[in-house]
Structures are given as C-alpha cells and as structure tokens.
Write an enzyme that holds these catalytic residues in place. Structure first.
Site, PDB file in Angstrom:
ATOM      1  N   HIS A 364      -2.589  -8.065  -9.041  1.00 11.77           N
ATOM      2  CA  HIS A 364      -2.619  -9.526  -8.965  1.00 11.77           C
ATOM      3  C   HIS A 364      -2.410 -10.196 -10.318  1.00 11.77           C
ATOM      4  O   HIS A 364      -1.871 -11.294 -10.384  1.00 11.77           O
ATOM      5  CB  HIS A 364      -3.871  -9.996  -8.235  1.00 11.77           C
ATOM      6  N   ARG A 471      -2.125 -17.948  -0.901  1.00 15.04           N
ATOM      7  CA  ARG A 471      -3.254 -17.010  -0.873  1.00 15.04           C
ATOM      8  C   ARG A 471      -4.523 -17.834  -1.027  1.00 15.04           C
ATOM      9  O   ARG A 471      -4.746 -18.412  -2.096  1.00 15.04           O
ATOM     10  CB  ARG A 471      -3.135 -16.001  -2.014  1.00 15.04           C
ATOM     11  N   ARG A 507      -2.512 -18.416   4.314  1.00 18.25           N
ATOM     12  CA  ARG A 507      -2.991 -17.127   4.811  1.00 18.25           C
ATOM     13  C   ARG A 507      -4.515 -17.168   4.896  1.00 18.25           C
ATOM     14  O   ARG A 507      -5.169 -17.671   3.973  1.00 18.25           O
ATOM     15  CB  ARG A 507      -2.558 -16.010   3.852  1.00 18.25           C
ATOM     16  N   GLU A 605       1.918  -5.488   6.912  1.00 22.18           N
ATOM     17  CA  GLU A 605       1.687  -4.835   5.620  1.00 22.18           C
ATOM     18  C   GLU A 605       0.958  -3.510   5.780  1.00 22.18           C
ATOM     19  O   GLU A 605       0.708  -2.802   4.822  1.00 22.18           O
ATOM     20  CB  GLU A 605       0.949  -5.767   4.650  1.00 22.18           C
ATOM     21  N   ASN A 628       4.045  -5.657  -0.690  1.00 21.55           N
ATOM     22  CA  ASN A 628       3.176  -5.079  -1.725  1.00 21.55           C
ATOM     23  C   ASN A 628       2.251  -4.038  -1.110  1.00 21.55           C
ATOM     24  O   ASN A 628       2.139  -2.911  -1.589  1.00 21.55           O
ATOM     25  CB  ASN A 628       2.309  -6.156  -2.384  1.00 21.55           C
ATOM     26  N   ASP A 629       1.580  -4.456  -0.039  1.00 24.31           N
ATOM     27  CA  ASP A 629       0.683  -3.503   0.607  1.00 24.31           C
ATOM     28  C   ASP A 629       1.452  -2.506   1.460  1.00 24.31           C
ATOM     29  O   ASP A 629       1.092  -1.332   1.498  1.00 24.31           O
ATOM     30  CB  ASP A 629      -0.358  -4.246   1.454  1.00 24.31           C
ATOM     31  N   ARG A 639      -1.452   0.516  -5.434  1.00 25.74           N
ATOM     32  CA  ARG A 639      -0.616  -0.457  -6.152  1.00 25.74           C
ATOM     33  C   ARG A 639      -1.146  -0.809  -7.536  1.00 25.74           C
ATOM     34  O   ARG A 639      -0.460  -1.437  -8.344  1.00 25.74           O
ATOM     35  CB  ARG A 639      -0.442  -1.719  -5.305  1.00 25.74           C
ATOM     36  N   CYS A 676       7.277 -11.824   2.076  1.00 24.05           N
ATOM     37  CA  CYS A 676       6.503 -12.589   1.092  1.00 24.05           C
ATOM     38  C   CYS A 676       5.900 -11.696   0.015  1.00 24.05           C
ATOM     39  O   CYS A 676       5.187 -12.167  -0.846  1.00 24.05           O
ATOM     40  CB  CYS A 676       5.422 -13.401   1.777  1.00 24.05           C
TER      41      CYS A 676
HETATM   42  C1  PEP Z   1       1.606  -8.205   0.148  1.00 25.25           C
HETATM   43  O1  PEP Z   1       0.774  -7.329   0.362  1.00 25.25           O
HETATM   44  O2  PEP Z   1       2.835  -7.990   0.062  1.00 25.25           O
HETATM   45  C2  PEP Z   1       1.182  -9.608  -0.035  1.00 25.25           C
HETATM   46  C3  PEP Z   1       2.059 -10.566  -0.120  1.00 25.25           C
HETATM   47  O3  PEP Z   1      -0.142  -9.861  -0.161  1.00 25.25           O
HETATM   48  P1  PEP Z   1      -1.061  -9.557  -1.421  1.00 25.25           P
HETATM   49  O4  PEP Z   1      -0.164  -9.243  -2.577  1.00 25.25           O
HETATM   50  O5  PEP Z   1      -1.886 -10.781  -1.673  1.00 25.25           O
HETATM   51  O6  PEP Z   1      -1.880  -8.408  -0.978  1.00 25.25           O
HETATM   52 MG    MG Z   2      -1.201  -7.822   1.010  1.00 26.00          MG
END
Ligand code: PEP
Ligand code: MG
Length: 756
Positions: A364, A471, A507, A605, A628-629, A639, A676
């Site tokens: 993050h 978020r 979200r 995800e 991302n997830d 990650r 996203c």
């Molecule tokens: C993701 O997981 O791709 C996402 C957009 O959410 P976050 O990065 O907040 O987990």
């Molecule tokens: Mg995520």
C-alpha cells in the site's frame, strides 16, 4: 558442533567490519575442523578474478596478491559450479593451479564452498589439509552453514562499497553495480536520504552525525539518569513482592547503568561524531553480542537484560529529542519498512521519493507513492539502512536501481533523465482533456483509484472519468474507533458530489491482510489468508450495515454511486452482502422514498471467484478485477514480501489467462468488467487488457495520462494481436520485453524507462 557454529557466528556478527570478520572466520574455522588451512576468496566481478582476502595457514603475504582467474584453479571451479567441491588429492585434479607465493604444494585434501547471496557467487570459503583425505560430512555442513551466514554480511559490505575498498577498486566500479530493488512507482529522483524508523526499536536506529556533540552527551546523560530513577522506583515497588534474589536483577541494572563499558563506550562514540541514539545502538549491540557469546548460560541470558536496558535509554533519548525532522526539499524517505502513515508525515512538497527494504509494487505504501506521483523502489534487501541517512541517493522507479552516494558521472546522467521526465510529463498533461480513445475509435473510460489519501484533488485534476475504486479503509485507519454513520456519510457525500455526474465506486471495508485498525487488532499467522475484507464485515453486520447506509444516503439525488464488495470467494458471500444492502436500503426508504439502491459489483481477486465468474456476474451489476490480490493468491506470492518480489508478476501467463476468463465470463452474462488493481495503471499491461476487451480501467491518478497515451496510440486490432502473441509465451519476463518493444514501436518508450 552447533555450539561451535553459534559461537563463530556470534563472533563474526560482532566484528567491526568485513576485514575483521574474515580474519575471525579463517582462524575459528581452521581450529574448529582441525584443518591446516582456511582461506576466504572474494569474487571481483569486474576483473573476473577470485582474490585471496584472508588466510590462516597459507603465506600471509599472499593476501591480496593471489588473484585466480574465474576460469582457473579449483577455487574458480567452485565459483563456476556454485557448489561445494571436496577432494582427497587436489594437486591431481585437472583444474589444480599452483601458486608459488601461497606455499600451497604441501596440501592435498581440499574443500571449497561457494558464498552465495541471491544466486550470485560473492566468494569462496576454502579449507585444506596435508593428509590425502576428503573432509567429512560434518565439516562440509559446517562450512556450508558458515558460508550462508557470511553471504548476508558480505552483501551488506558490498552494498556499502566496503568490498570495493577491500578489492582496491575505484568508485566508478561501484556505480556500475547499483543496489537492485523492485520498481514500485514510476519516475526517477536524485535527492537526500532521510532514514525513518519505528520508535523504541534499537536495531533500526541509524548512524547520524552529531550536530552538537555536547548537546548529545547531555541528552545521553539525562536519559541514563532517567532510566536509573525508573529502576529505583521499580525496585522499590516490588520490594515486598519479589524475593531478594529476583530483586537482584535491579541491582544488576543499576550497576550496568554506571559501568564504564556502557557509559564511556557510548560517550566515546558520541565524541567521535555519532549522535546519542546511534552511539547507544552500537554500544548496546556490541555488549549484547559479548554476553550472548558467553558459555555460561546464566551470563549469556544477561544479553536480554542489556538489550532491555538499551531500549529503555533509547525511549528517553527519543522522547527528549523527538526531532521535528527538518525534511530537505528533495527528501527521499528510506527505511526498513515504510508505513503509509510515515509518508503522510513529510510535507508533500518535500517528499520526492521512497526507498524501502521491505515491500513490493503492490504494497500500500507503493500505491500511495504512485497516487502522489513520486517514484518508489521497494524490496531493496541489501540496502544498509543504518548508514545512508543524509547521503545523496538516486531511486529509479522504472528499473528498481538505487545508487547511494553516486559519482558525478552517474548524477549528471540521471539529472538529464529527470529533465526529460519533466518534459514528458508536461506533454502528458496536455492529454488531460482528450478522450481515452483508440485510433479506431474505441472509448475506454479511465477512472481513478483513491481513498488511501484523504485528499481527492489529484484524482479530480487527472482528467479521470470517475472513481473506479475508492478504498474506504483510510478514514477507519486514522480514527480511534469505528467511524459512525454520519461521519462516513460526510466523507462519501463529498466524493460523490465532487465527481457527479461521473460515477463513483465505493468499496466496502477491506481491513485485515496488511491493513489493520489500531482499535480492532487481529493477530493471525496468515493474515492474507485469514479474516479479511468481506469475511469480517459479514461477521459484523453492524459494521457493514452502518457503512451501507452511509453509502446509500451519500448517493441521494445524484445516483452516481456504486458499491463494490472486496474478497468475495463464493456466491453465498455475495448473496449475504446483497441482503444486507437491501435491508439497509429498505430501512432508509422509510425515511426518504426518493433514494435509489446503488448498483452492486463484485471484486474478483480470489482465484475461486474466477471459476465461478458466470454465476457471480449473473447476480452482480458489474465486475472489477483486483489484480493485486488475484496475482498474490494465484501465484502464492505474498504481495509485500521482498524476498519473493521478483516472482510477483501480473504478467504471469496464469494471471493473464485468469483475467481473460473473467472478462469472457462476465461478458457472457452481459456485465461490464473493469480492472482496478495496479495492473490497470501499467502501460504495458494496459495493451493486453485492451486486447481482452476490458470495459474500463481504474488506476492511480498519476498513471492515468500514461495509460491514456497508450490507448490513443493503439488500435483494438493491434492490441488483440499482441495479446494473441503473448498468450503463446510462457515467461512473464519475456512477455514484459515483448510489450516494451510494442511500446517502443509505438513511440512510447518514455513510459517504460527513465527519460523519454
Ligand atoms: C487489488 O487487490 O487489486 C485491489 C485493487 O485492492 P487492494 O490493493 O486494496 O487490496
Ligand atoms: Mg485487494
């Protein structure tokens, strides 16, 4: 053997520098395994030679002089094969190379073990004996263990230039070998390192020049006095509770606080121009190691007491010089692990870059850096954090290179690249009001991700056609308790109003994983596989309902709000969440019958959602892929873990296939798909998403113009033929190269490297 090993490692760890560590190793290892010779060779990559750096048993004069070509000798063979070689009679081996200056002819038994750090051979550890005999298994494992320990120390010495100094190399050689991390956020910076560290953490305190030596001495003495007072108070408090022998601990503490070794050693270090905190860290850690190395269990356990004492003194030092850091105008924040909140402490006009030992592109803090439009390099495992405060540093957010105290030549080159970057970003600004449309007329709405920052101005100014991912965690993270409905309503209403009539996707709360709330601690062994996102909010409908009500109310009269559910892993979760949203809506309708129920979408995800995409898409209004997830769960790569950061790649063929499957499945149900995750803001990946027919992309505001540039220079046709080509490939790195060359061909090379 374990004891011997532990003792050698402790001694090596307390060595002042690499030179001394090597001397300790050759002496102790030779003794421990009863060899006639023990030597360490360092690999000089520039000259392609292994250089003898320390020995016990060979002619000492040979140190620095014996330089074995990588292709010659048994040492060369160990380096080449990157595995141990254990021989009964070395001189009879074809690769044996005789060095008269070393006096080597007397030795037959030979065991060489490579010193490897992250797949790179840094040197070779060798033992030899006169006897015609191989070294036994136990000695072999001892040597392997020591070499593995030594590798970490050598990598640090390498990063700080110590190895180059030992090898007598010039600074330009060091420039040729920058530290390598993982590209976090794009861009390049040349600035001043400000090391940031968590409070009361002795080991993370950096060395720093003392600006006022007398002042630092006074601080140290005051801190000592304060801790002494605390110990006395504590001791008095437990007077009647503890037996005399246990209370003796406090006497031992008091004695240590008065001891010359602690006081004088720290004061000397301050006089040698280290600030009190750095001097204290050095003294305490040195003492800890001495105690740990003691054979007597009682004494070796005293190491913990010394450490505890050090921490207590540090707390006072940090209290009294709680520095209002004077952040330079070109601050590059450097740290072991930088938290999003640490970024927020630096005035935004001074923060120019981030370098972190831990983390990766989708941590993050990286996402935040991207939102701020500053470069970041993550996962720089070999960064000597304690030694870089105040240094000039370069962080290249494209390649992941980091230079500490670079030469003028490198600085000038990067200054040129930074000028070019600025020109490119001016050109990109001109795209702000142009549509994100391919050359064959296909419009792909580009939305902004926001919410990690409380300020949404960058998203408003980026030319985004709406918010694709808000978020909602941030307001929860900075409060002392769960924010109430009114509080949340005000925040959501502002975003929704600022962007109306453009769509805003909020979200629901996605805490857990790496985002925790101070007032709702969750302790788990595997937080990313644990109680996270929708799992928590379904278990706590009171939290979910309050949030849903605030969201539905925020949309009143504007009706541009959508709700997105994170971490959905099966249909049941979606149904339950839908029911709660409908319940919140029904309750609110009793007060205001104008309210409209927002569209509800599902984040894909978790891999299980990929396989159920058609069912999910049937029930949901839209799908948003959280790459991302999805990448971390599909590839089983954390990650945030820098050790495996180079395995984390959203261009992995399996991730591409999963994304494609989601797009097809959702379209088969007539539902739109957005991406996203950070992949959407990666210009190279955007080509593939375009080729797959993704309906919209949502990304950090700072990536928007770059991706728009790609779209405006592509056709749908071209993107899908590149996609077809890439889907035949099976290596993410090769896929990236192919995409980069497509960007180059389209005249967009400036998006993938520093400069234009
Ligand atoms: C993701 O997981 O791709 C996402 C957009 O959410 P976050 O990065 O907040 O987990
Ligand atoms: Mg995520």
């Amino acid at each position: 053997m374990l004891d011997t090993l532990r003792r050698i490692i402790q001694e090596v760890n307390s060595a002042k520098n690499l030179d001394q560590a090597l001397l300790i190793i050759v002496a102790r290892v030779r003794k421990a395994i009863n060899a006639d010779v023990c030597s360490v060779y360092l690999s000089d990559d520039t000259q392609k030679k292994h250089v003898l750096m320390a020995t016990e048993g060979l002619n000492i004069e040979a140190v620095g002089k014996v330089r074995l070509d990588f292709k010659h000798g048994l040492v060369g063979l160990v380096g080449e094969r990157a595995e141990p070689i254990n021989l009964e009679d070395a001189p009879s081996h074809t690769r044996y190379h005789y060095f008269p200056e070393s006096g080597e002819e007397k030795f037959h038994g030979f065991l060489g073990v490579p010193i490897i750090h992250h797949r790179r051979v840094l040197g070779v550890l060798v033992v030899q004996q006169k006897k015609k005999q191989r070294f036994d298994e136990e000695n072999l494992t001892l040597l392997i263990t020591i070499a593995a320990q030594l590798a970490g120390a050598m990598a640090h010495a390498d990063a700080s230039g110590e190895i180059d100094r030992l090898l007598g190399q010039h600074e330009t050689t060091r420039d040729a070998r920058p530290l390598l991390g993982v590209p976090g956020a794009p861009g390049v910076v040349l600035g001043s390192a400000v090391v940031i560290y968590p409070p009361a953490d002795l080991e993370s305190v950096p060395n720093r020049k003392a600006k006022d030596i007398e002042g630092e001495l006074t601080l140290f003495r005051n801190a000592l006095a304060a801790v002494k007072q605390d110990i006395l108070t504590l001791s008095a408090r437990v007077q009647d509770l503890l037996p005399a022998e246990d209370r003796a601990l406090f006497d031992a503490y008091s004695l240590m606080l008065d001891s010359d070794t602690l006081v004088n050693a720290t004061e000397d270090r301050i006089r040698n121009n280290n600030w009190a905190q750095g001097a204290l860290r050095e003294t305490i850690l040195e003492h800890v190691k001495v105690f740990e190395a003691m054979e007597d269990t009682y004494l070796s356990e005293r190491a913990d007491d010394v450490y505890d004492l050090g921490r207590r003194i540090l707390v006072y030092l940090q209290k009294s010089n709680h520095r209002v850091i004077d952040y330079p105008h070109d601050t590059v924040l450097v740290g072991e692990e930088i938290a999003a909140s640490m970024l927020a402490e630096v005035p935004s006009d001074r923060l120019k870059g981030v370098i972190s030992v831990k983390g990766s592109r989708t941590s993050h803090v990286s996402i935040l850096a991207r939102a701020l439009g500053i470069p970041s390099v993550m996962g720089v495992i070999d960064l000597p954090v304690g030694r870089v405060d105040g240094s000039r540093v370069i962080a290249d957010g494209y390649s992941g290179f980091v230079y500490i105290s670079p030469s003028d030549t490198v600085c000038n080159e990067y200054k040129r690249l930074i000028r070019e970057e600025a020109e490119l970003s001016d050109e990109l600004k001109a795209l702000r009001n142009l549509p994100a449309e391919t050359q064959d007329g296909l419009h792909i709405p580009l939305y902004a991700n926001t919410g990690l920052l409380s300020d949404i101005t960058p998203s408003l100014n980026s030319g985004a056609e709406g918010i694709g991912l808000y978020r909602t965690e941030f307001p929860f993270m900075i409060r002392q308790q769960f924010p109430g409905e009114e509080d949340q309503y005000r925040i959501y209403r502002k975003v929704v109003e600022d962007f109306a009539p453009r769509p805003v996707t909020l979200r629901t709360l996605d805490i857990g994983g790496d985002k925790s709330l101070p007032y709702f601690p969750i302790k788990e062994d595997n937080p990313f596989l644990g109680w996270r996102g929708i799992r928590i909010t379904l278990d706590h409908p009171e939290i979910f309902l309050v949030q849903a009500r605030a969201m539905i109310r925020a949309s009143a009269g504007l009706n541009n709000l959508k709700i997105l559910l994170p971490m959905i892993s099966d249909i049941k979760e979606l149904n339950e969440a839908m029911l709660l949203i409908q319940r919140a809506y029904a309750e609110l309708r009793e007060e205001n019958d104008q309210l409209v129920i927002p569209e509800v979408g599902v984040m894909v995800e978790v891999p299980s959602a990929v396989y159920q995409i058609e069912k999910l898409a049937r029930a949901a209004a839209f799908i948003s892929i959280g790459t991302n997830d999805l990448t971390q769960y599909l590839l089983a790569v954390d990650r945030n873990n820098s050790r495996v950061a180079d395995l984390y790649d959203s261009l992995h063929p399996s991730v591409l296939m999963a994304v494609q499957q989601v797009v097809k499945g959702a379209h088969a149900q007539g539902k739109p798909v957005s991406v996203c995750g950070e992949m959407a803001g990666d210009p190279a990946a955007a080509i593939l998403l375009l080729g797959m027919g993704v309906d919209s992309l949502s990304m950090s505001a700072s990536s928007l113009a770059r991706v728009k540039w790609v779209i405006r220079n592509m056709t749908r046709q071209r993107a899908s033929s590149i996609l077809d080509e890439v889907l035949e490939m099976d290596d993410a790195k090769l896929i990236r190269l192919r995409l980069n060359s497509a960007l180059n061909e389209a005249g967009l090379g400036g998006l993938i490297r520093a400069g234009r």
